[in-house]
Design a protein around this motif. Structure first.
Motif, PDB file in Angstrom:
ATOM      1  N   SER A 260       0.855  -1.199   0.000  1.00 49.47           N
ATOM      2  CA  SER A 260       0.000   0.000   0.000  1.00 49.47           C
ATOM      3  C   SER A 260       0.884   1.239   0.000  1.00 49.47           C
ATOM      4  N   ALA A 261       0.234   2.393  -0.111  1.00 46.84           N
ATOM      5  CA  ALA A 261       0.966   3.658  -0.039  1.00 46.84           C
ATOM      6  C   ALA A 261       1.458   3.887   1.389  1.00 46.84           C
TER       7      ALA A 261
ATOM      8  N   THR B  26      -2.302   8.354   0.907  1.00 48.31           N
ATOM      9  CA  THR B  26      -3.523   8.439   0.094  1.00 48.31           C
ATOM     10  C   THR B  26      -4.413   9.590   0.570  1.00 48.31           C
TER      11      THR B  26
ATOM     12  N   GLU C 122       1.159   4.248  -4.201  1.00 52.57           N
ATOM     13  CA  GLU C 122       1.612   2.852  -4.176  1.00 52.57           C
ATOM     14  C   GLU C 122       2.884   2.676  -5.021  1.00 52.57           C
TER      15      GLU C 122
ATOM     16  N   PHE D  51      -4.092  -1.777  -5.038  1.00 57.04           N
ATOM     17  CA  PHE D  51      -5.187  -0.798  -5.134  1.00 57.04           C
ATOM     18  C   PHE D  51      -5.385  -0.237  -6.533  1.00 57.04           C
TER      19      PHE D  51
ATOM     20  N   ARG E  28     -11.049   2.627  -1.527  1.00 56.57           N
ATOM     21  CA  ARG E  28     -10.207   2.690  -0.328  1.00 56.57           C
ATOM     22  C   ARG E  28     -10.047   1.314   0.311  1.00 56.57           C
ATOM     23  N   GLY E  29      -8.828   1.021   0.702  1.00 57.80           N
ATOM     24  CA  GLY E  29      -8.535  -0.281   1.308  1.00 57.80           C
ATOM     25  C   GLY E  29      -8.342  -1.384   0.271  1.00 57.80           C
TER      26      GLY E  29
ATOM     27  N   SER F 282      -5.975  -2.462  -1.582  1.00 54.21           N
ATOM     28  CA  SER F 282      -4.758  -3.278  -1.733  1.00 54.21           C
ATOM     29  C   SER F 282      -4.985  -4.714  -1.257  1.00 54.21           C
ATOM     30  N   ASP F 283      -5.876  -4.885  -0.292  1.00 55.60           N
ATOM     31  CA  ASP F 283      -6.197  -6.254   0.152  1.00 55.60           C
ATOM     32  C   ASP F 283      -6.741  -7.059  -1.028  1.00 55.60           C
TER      33      ASP F 283
HETATM   34  N1  ASP Z   1      -3.667   3.286  -0.220  1.00 52.24           N
HETATM   35  C1  ASP Z   1      -5.056   2.948  -0.414  1.00 52.24           C
HETATM   36  C2  ASP Z   1      -5.899   3.485   0.720  1.00 52.24           C
HETATM   37  O1  ASP Z   1      -5.389   4.149   1.607  1.00 52.24           O
HETATM   38  C3  ASP Z   1      -5.280   1.485  -0.608  1.00 52.24           C
HETATM   39  C4  ASP Z   1      -4.938   0.619   0.574  1.00 52.24           C
HETATM   40  O2  ASP Z   1      -4.197   1.043   1.475  1.00 52.24           O
HETATM   41  O3  ASP Z   1      -5.407  -0.520   0.615  1.00 52.24           O
HETATM   42  O4  ASP Z   1      -7.085   3.287   0.716  1.00 52.24           O
END
Ligand code: ASP
Ligand code: ADP
Ligand code: MG
Length: 441
Positions: A41-42, A47, A75, A137, A151-152, A154-155
């Protein structure tokens, strides 16, 4: 020798020291003989910072194509730095953007869905004995535009990569030691779950436990990817999320499942409900449409108008009409961020439907108790509502499913509500959960 996909979240790569620590972990896995593909992830809150910048240059709302272009830069920074740090340890590593890793998506910027995953360059890299690092992501649309998965997300990248590579496990490294019976930032005495079924995890994620992106869990279920959620800051075993298992209830850190009868033991009666945990969602709002004519089609119109406006509705409750005029009220919850759009959509209908009023309450929250066999056992609801009553917390709405009981409360009392219900079901452990980093945003 196994093939591992290791995903590191933002708090695990928040600065140079953190990146070097992750590099050491990856290099150690490689040295132990496993093939390792990494999704990153970043860094930290990058982000959010980029979103903030975009808001400043375009106060009327940034164009979504450009916003995706901007956000994916976060990322890219971490993937390149991690590749450098791993190489610095003498382990060959190569980084890839989502596009280079074959993450093809539809063109819905900001919430793109994966259409096809063909990580041939990643597979070649692994075959050469090198570590492959993929930016989480992100993907590329059919028009060759850069997209983000939400958002989120990367999972979801990690699980999709694990499925495409047929990995033995997808390890989700984060800032807590696994999945707990509640968010450890709110309930420090929450118990760590050692194993849990994918269905229960899906429900936890869907109800707001943000430790895993909901779509990642859905993807893992569909493709049978075993998940291991653990901390990048410790060597503790985390939580194993098992695919293709019956609903056996979560196994907690003290080696027991949590039944609802008075003793906590694995030998409780077979049909006793089993509690997995509590999820909460703090960012909701509620709309009540007052005086809806009680006739076929009225609810469809109201709900239809809101979903046509692109707002996803969560809980819906319609009162039984008791008024002589045959009027009823419809209440529903939605993300707080979509409040203005949704209210406008319903108000447009107000005249046509002859609705008396449209009431808007921002700042509500949802608490969900999750476990197997909840609906068929009224004692569970009784204990849950009793705990809330004892804590002086008012319940605004209720909904149930086979494996969940949810209530809506005021946002200000939500955390207290989570702690009260957690206590009532004796989910607390003796040890305090460690939160190693991150902001919990
Ligand atoms: N960097 C992105 C976020 O903050 C994706 C992630 O972290 O999963 O939502
Ligand atoms: P990452 O940056 O690694 O993706 P996230 O912030 O997305 O991490 O997810 C980890 C956070 O999820 C934890 O710090 C914790 O506050 C929160 N969380 C919410 N519910 C739970 C739960 N049931 N168990 C563990 N963590 C939870
Ligand atoms: Mg996350």
């Amino acid at each position: 020798m196994a093939l591992l996909v290791q995903k590191f979240g933002g708090s695990s790569v928040s600065d140079v020291d953190a990146i070097r620590r992750v590099a050491q972990r990856v290099a150690a896995s490689r040295a132990a003989g496993d093939d390792v593909a990494v999704v990153v992830s970043a860094m930290g809150d990058t982000t959010d910072d980029l979103l903030d910048l975009a808001g400043q240059v375009s106060p009327n709302g940034p164009p979504e194509r450009e916003l995706d272009m901007l956000l994916t830069a976060g990322e890219r920074i971490s993937m390149a730095l991690l590749a450098m740090a791993i190489q610095d340890l003498g382990t060959p590593a190569r980084s890839f953007t989502g596009q280079q890793a074959g993450m093809r998506t539809d063109s819905s910027h900001g919430r793109a869905r994966l259409l096809d995953v063909t990580p041939s360059r990643v597979a070649e890299t692994l075959k050469r004995g090198e570590v492959a690092i993929v930016a989480g992501f992100q993907g590329v649309s059919e028009d060759e535009d850069i997209t983000t998965l939400g958002r989120g997300g990367s999972d979801t990248t990690a699980v999709a990569l694990a499925a495409a590579l047929n990995a033995d496990v997808c390890e989700i490294y984060t800032d807590v030691d696994g999945l707990y019976t509640a968010d450890p930032r709110i309930v420090p005495t929450a118990s760590r779950v050692t194993r849990i079924t994918i269905e229960e995890t899906l429900e936890m994620a869907a109800q707001g436990a943000k430790i895993l992106h909901l779509r990642a869990v859905e993807y893992a279920r569909r493709f049978g990817v075993p998940l291991h959620v653990r901390s990048s800051f410790s060597d503790q075993e985390g939580t194993w999320i098992l695919v293709d298992r019956p609903l056996t209830g979560a196994l907690h850190q003290d080696g027991t499942t949590r039944h609802t009868s008075d003793t906590t033991t694995t030998e409780d009666p077979m049909e006793d409900p089993l509690i997995s945990g509590i999820a909460h969602d703090k960012s909701l709002a509620k709309i009540t449409v007052v005086g809806v004519p009680d006739r076929p089609g009225a609810a469809a119109k109201v709900i239809g108008a809101v979903s046509t406006a692109g707002v996803s509705i969560d809980m819906i409750v319609q009162n039984v009409s008791t008024s002589p005029e045959g009027l009823s009220d419809i209440s529903f919850t939605l993300p707080e961020a979509d409040g203005t759009v949704a209210v406008a959509a319903v108000r447009e209908l107000q005249h046509e439907l002859g609705v008396a009023d449209v009431l808007y309450t921002s700042h509500v929250g949802k608490l969900s108790l999750i476990g197997a066999g909840l609906r068929s056992n009224p004692a569970v609801a009784q204990r849950m509502f009793g705990a809330l009553a004892e804590a002086g917390i008012n319940i605004e709405m209720i909904s149930t499913s086979e494996i969940r009981i949810s209530v809506i409360t005021d946002q200000d009392v939500l955390e207290e509500a989570v702690r009260a219900v957690h206590r009532a079901f004796r989910l607390d452990s003796d040890a305090e959960a460690v939160v190693y980093g991150g902001t919990g945003r």
